[in-house]
Write an enzyme that holds these catalytic residues in place. Structure first.
Site, mmCIF file in Angstrom:
data_model
loop_
_atom_site.group_PDB
_atom_site.id
_atom_site.type_symbol
_atom_site.label_atom_id
_atom_site.label_comp_id
_atom_site.label_asym_id
_atom_site.label_seq_id
_atom_site.Cartn_x
_atom_site.Cartn_y
_atom_site.Cartn_z
ATOM 1 N N GLY A 233 0.790 -1.220 0.000
ATOM 2 C CA GLY A 233 0.000 0.000 0.000
ATOM 3 C C GLY A 233 0.823 1.271 0.000
ATOM 4 O O GLY A 233 1.729 1.455 -0.826
ATOM 5 N N GLY A 236 4.627 1.204 -0.262
ATOM 6 C CA GLY A 236 5.309 0.761 -1.464
ATOM 7 C C GLY A 236 5.313 -0.744 -1.607
ATOM 8 O O GLY A 236 4.313 -1.411 -1.362
ATOM 9 N N ASP A 263 -4.553 -4.673 -8.388
ATOM 10 C CA ASP A 263 -4.616 -5.233 -9.737
ATOM 11 C C ASP A 263 -3.804 -4.383 -10.710
ATOM 12 O O ASP A 263 -3.137 -4.911 -11.607
ATOM 13 C CB ASP A 263 -6.066 -5.312 -10.220
ATOM 14 C CG ASP A 263 -6.932 -6.176 -9.323
ATOM 15 O OD1 ASP A 263 -6.402 -7.133 -8.728
ATOM 16 O OD2 ASP A 263 -8.141 -5.891 -9.223
#
Length: 320
Positions: A233, A236, A263
């Site tokens: 998230g 990184g 995705d």
């Protein structure tokens, strides 16, 4: 399809209609909605296609307006859609914000067309001709036949020497950690590339909450994949790729809709893998794609194209 002749991505799974409430608050008081499409595997296929790499999506859709929309949308994005029309309904997702940035996603997919995916739906030679087969843990959770389809496709890919990519993609609303853990671990063990969030990696490995991202990447790689990437998230990503550790910070981005960011990350990485680019380039593109995705509402609307990534080409990573 794009004009390139490089081997492309093949993926399979369920794509659903996506209803999104326009107002923040209780869903019962929402008065405006948007209708789009959503699904982990089709998001990746669209993301790869937008980056100039051929992509094929395989799945079942209902003989209904939502199924028609999904097929048209995939084809308009340059994705080769190999669709089996099913007598059941096309699944549905409903997204709303109860307050602030707290996003809730409800699924209406039990018994859906997509959940009835079966091994025979994958044409002979399709997986065998791929550059990469990409599957996710979501599809293994949908039904026994869908799970068999995933593992059957993986078996075919491995027999043909086609690299297998797995995104763990654990969905608590679909199955319990106790049910998911052994299946996901078995799937990861058969992968060449694996993507997981921190908690997903802990689930697969049976690790505690004290494990670092680097330790989790190492643990996933020890199961078999030569490329293990932890999506973390706002922090990184951390990866163990061919025995080398990598870490890359996230890019600053205004988070409008976090759904689909993982995705987008996977699509960026796999597009560069298929294009023959280095591990550092794969991760830079993945992080940039994730940043673009969170800044736009919808599952796949914010997936970037090549020219949009040029402005972020100066991102640096750390390799040890």
């Amino acid at each position: 399809m794009t004009g390139t002749s490089m081997p492309g991505l093949v993926t399979l799974g369920e794509t659903m209609g996506l209803v999104t409430a326009g107002e923040i608050g209780s869903l019962e008081y929402a008065r405006t909605f948007t209708y789009g499409i959503g699904g982990a595997e089709s998001n990746v296929a669209i993301g790869v296609s937008r980056l100039g790499v051929p992509a094929t999506w395989i799945g079942r859709l209902g003989a209904d307006a939502t199924g028609d929309m999904i097929e048209r949308r995939l084809r308009s994005e340059g994705v080769t859609a190999l669709v089996v029309r099913d007598g059941s309904f096309t699944g549905l997702m409903v997204k709303h914000r109860r307050f602030g940035s707290a996003l809730s996603v409800d699924y209406h997919r039990a018994g859906s067309a997509g959940s009835r995916l079966r091994p025979g739906d994958i044409p002979q030679g399709c997986v065998e001709a791929a550059g990469v087969l990409h599957v996710t843990g979501v599809t293994t959770a949908l039904s026994p036949s869908a799970c068999d389809t995933v593992f059957g496709a993986v078996t075919r890919a491995r027999a043909a020497g086609v690299p297998v990519s797995v995104d763990v993609n654990y969905r608590r609303k679909l199955w319990s950690p106790e049910a998911a853990g052994p299946t996901l671990r078995r799937l990861v063990a058969r992968a060449d590339v694996v993507f997981a969030g921190v908690e997903e990696a802990q689930l697969v490995l049976g690790a505690d909450g004290e494990s670092s991202a680097a330790a989790l990447a190492e643990g996933l790689a020890a199961l078999g994949p030569a490329q293990a990437v932890i999506k973390d998230g706002a922090r990184g990503c951390t990866a163990r790729i061919e025995g080398t550790d990598h870490r890359l910070a996230a890019l600053p981005a205004e988070v409008v809709d976090p759904v689909g960011a993982g995705d987008a990350f996977v699509a960026g990485y796999l597009a560069e893998l298929l294009a023959g680019r280095s591990a550092s380039e794969r991760l830079r593109t993945a992080v940039a794609a994730g940043a673009y995705a969170v800044s736009v509402p919808g599952d796949c609307e914010g997936l970037p194209r090549r020219p949009e990534l040029a402005a972020l080409a100066s991102v640096q990573d750390v390799t040890r």
